[in-house]
Design a protein around this motif. Structure first.
Motif, mmCIF file in Angstrom:
data_model
loop_
_atom_site.group_PDB
_atom_site.id
_atom_site.type_symbol
_atom_site.label_atom_id
_atom_site.label_comp_id
_atom_site.label_asym_id
_atom_site.label_seq_id
_atom_site.Cartn_x
_atom_site.Cartn_y
_atom_site.Cartn_z
ATOM 1 N N PRO A 47 47.442 44.730 37.360
ATOM 2 C CA PRO A 47 47.247 45.825 38.297
ATOM 3 C C PRO A 47 47.687 47.279 38.246
ATOM 4 C CG PRO A 47 47.181 43.862 39.981
ATOM 5 C CD PRO A 47 47.981 43.468 38.315
ATOM 6 N N GLU A 50 48.282 51.540 42.056
ATOM 7 C CA GLU A 50 47.507 51.404 43.339
ATOM 8 C C GLU A 50 46.942 50.076 43.436
ATOM 9 O OE1 GLU A 50 48.184 53.818 45.356
ATOM 10 O OE2 GLU A 50 49.058 55.027 43.885
ATOM 11 N N GLY A 51 47.233 49.318 42.409
ATOM 12 C CA GLY A 51 46.595 47.914 42.613
ATOM 13 C C GLY A 51 45.384 47.631 42.125
ATOM 14 N N VAL A 52 44.861 48.914 41.443
ATOM 15 C CA VAL A 52 43.376 48.916 40.897
ATOM 16 C C VAL A 52 43.432 49.591 39.512
ATOM 17 C CG1 VAL A 52 41.265 49.893 41.298
ATOM 18 C CG2 VAL A 52 42.793 49.053 43.550
ATOM 19 N N ASN A 53 42.620 49.136 38.540
ATOM 20 C CA ASN A 53 42.442 49.771 37.261
ATOM 21 C C ASN A 53 40.959 50.113 37.126
ATOM 22 O OD1 ASN A 53 45.127 49.272 36.393
ATOM 23 N ND2 ASN A 53 44.462 47.275 35.682
ATOM 24 N N PRO A 215 42.340 38.195 33.807
ATOM 25 C CA PRO A 215 41.797 39.057 34.522
ATOM 26 C C PRO A 215 40.263 39.150 34.089
ATOM 27 C CG PRO A 215 43.186 39.936 32.874
ATOM 28 C CD PRO A 215 43.389 38.570 32.978
ATOM 29 N N VAL A 228 35.083 48.515 45.939
ATOM 30 C CA VAL A 228 36.371 48.300 45.538
ATOM 31 C C VAL A 228 37.196 47.084 46.375
ATOM 32 C CG1 VAL A 228 38.712 49.239 44.637
ATOM 33 C CG2 VAL A 228 36.811 50.237 44.186
ATOM 34 N N GLU A 229 37.202 47.624 47.544
ATOM 35 C CA GLU A 229 38.338 46.638 48.581
ATOM 36 C C GLU A 229 37.609 45.406 48.668
ATOM 37 O OE1 GLU A 229 38.494 49.045 51.939
ATOM 38 O OE2 GLU A 229 39.991 50.312 51.093
ATOM 39 N N LEU A 232 38.696 43.671 45.606
ATOM 40 C CA LEU A 232 40.064 43.176 45.577
ATOM 41 C C LEU A 232 40.181 42.025 46.188
ATOM 42 C CD1 LEU A 232 41.447 47.025 46.036
ATOM 43 C CD2 LEU A 232 41.879 45.282 44.089
ATOM 44 N N ASP A 233 39.616 41.882 47.448
ATOM 45 C CA ASP A 233 39.794 40.769 48.377
ATOM 46 C C ASP A 233 39.391 39.437 47.387
ATOM 47 O OD1 ASP A 233 40.509 42.266 50.261
ATOM 48 O OD2 ASP A 233 38.688 42.316 51.457
ATOM 49 N N PHE A 237 40.759 43.260 40.152
ATOM 50 C CA PHE A 237 41.320 44.375 40.300
ATOM 51 C C PHE A 237 41.069 45.242 39.109
ATOM 52 C CE2 PHE A 237 44.251 41.318 37.988
ATOM 53 C CZ PHE A 237 44.657 42.167 36.726
ATOM 54 N N ASN A 238 40.179 44.981 38.132
ATOM 55 C CA ASN A 238 39.443 45.845 37.214
ATOM 56 C C ASN A 238 38.055 46.265 37.429
ATOM 57 O OD1 ASN A 238 41.782 45.752 35.488
ATOM 58 N ND2 ASN A 238 41.243 43.993 34.758
#
Length: 267
Positions: A47, A50-53, A215, A228-229, A232-233, A237-238
């Motif tokens: 990640p 911000e925990g996101v790509n 990933p 996105v959220e 993510l849950d 994360f990509n």
């Protein structure tokens, strides 16, 4: 006839025409003489800050939506995406159905420092050498579009040339094929290429089939931060995002919103 089948028929004709213009030996030589690639796979292995790509896409049109952004400036979009924090770019190079070009890829890559994926329908090794020769750092390989043995050989060639590979799947069977052929990175396309409808539950469902720690990339149907959220849950994360960014009045602000960072556009 579904859209993918039509695209692949046209692509086969285009590849044969390209081979007549420039033989494989010449393209291979250009590919082998090209500068080093940027680290596409490494940029998505963990990640981001911000925990996101996000792989931010430059996309002028699609078969299902027609023209998405008339007069798109690939240089301006590439710079806006990089400022906002994109981990990589994806650039459509298919001309007939997506209004893309090698020129879009080259202009975008020259404007930024992040790796750039050639987004096209790869059905022949010629296109892999071609991608390397025009400056791509990675290619898209769609499991549904090619025989399993070609996928295996294409991945081997990508490793030989230093190209990253994003292997796209749509269901459990395609995931099994991709993993069995050694795919280094799986992309789950939430768009059904027969109907072109999207459902992000596809990514959530197929995520469970991946080996622990591997990933993946969720592709298509990601319209806002809530999507996105939700992903993510599920441990994803990509994200590869195109249409929602290209349609946005300000792509930099739109990408910052997906990443969960403050706005501050200079687009």
């Amino acid at each position: 006839m579904d859209i993918l089948r039509k695209i692949l028929e046209v692509k086969a004709q285009e590849v044969e025409e390209a081979k007549r213009r420039e033989p494989l030996s010449a393209v291979r030589r250009r590919a082998e003489e090209s500068p080093p690639t940027r680290p596409f796979l490494e940029s998505l292995s963990a990640p981001g800050p911000e925990g996101v790509n996000v792989i931010a896409e430059i996309k002028r049109a699609s078969p299902s939506k027609g023209t998405i952004r008339a007069g798109l400036d690939p240089r301006a979009y590439a710079r806006a995406y990089q400022r906002a924090g994109a981990a990589a770019l994806s650039v459509l190079t298919d001309e007939r159905f997506f209004q893309g070009s090698f020129r879009d890829l080259q202009v975008a890559r020259e404007a930024v420092e992040v790796p750039v994926l050639r987004k096209d329908f790869t059905i022949d090794e010629y296109q892999i050498y071609e991608a390397r020769a025009v400056g791509a750092d990675a290619v898209l390989l769609i499991v549904r579009a090619v025989p399993p043995d070609f996928l295996r050989d294409a991945l081997s060639l990508c490793r030989e040339l230093g190209l990253g590979a994003l292997v796209e799947v749509h269901d459990e069977r395609e995931m099994e094929t991709a993993l069995a052929r050694g795919a280094p990175l799986i992309g789950v396309n939430n768009r059904d290429l027969t109907t072109f409808r999207t459902d992000i539950e596809t990514s959530i469902r197929l995520r469970k089939q991946l080996p622990a720690g591997m990933p993946m990339v969720a592709e298509s149907g990601i319209g806002g931060r809530e999507d996105v959220e939700r992903l993510l849950d599920a441990g994803i994360f990509n994200f590869l995002v195109g249409e929602s960014l290209v349609r946005a009045p300000d792509p930099e602000t739109a990408l910052r919103s997906l990443l969960g960072t403050a706005a501050g556009s200079r687009f």
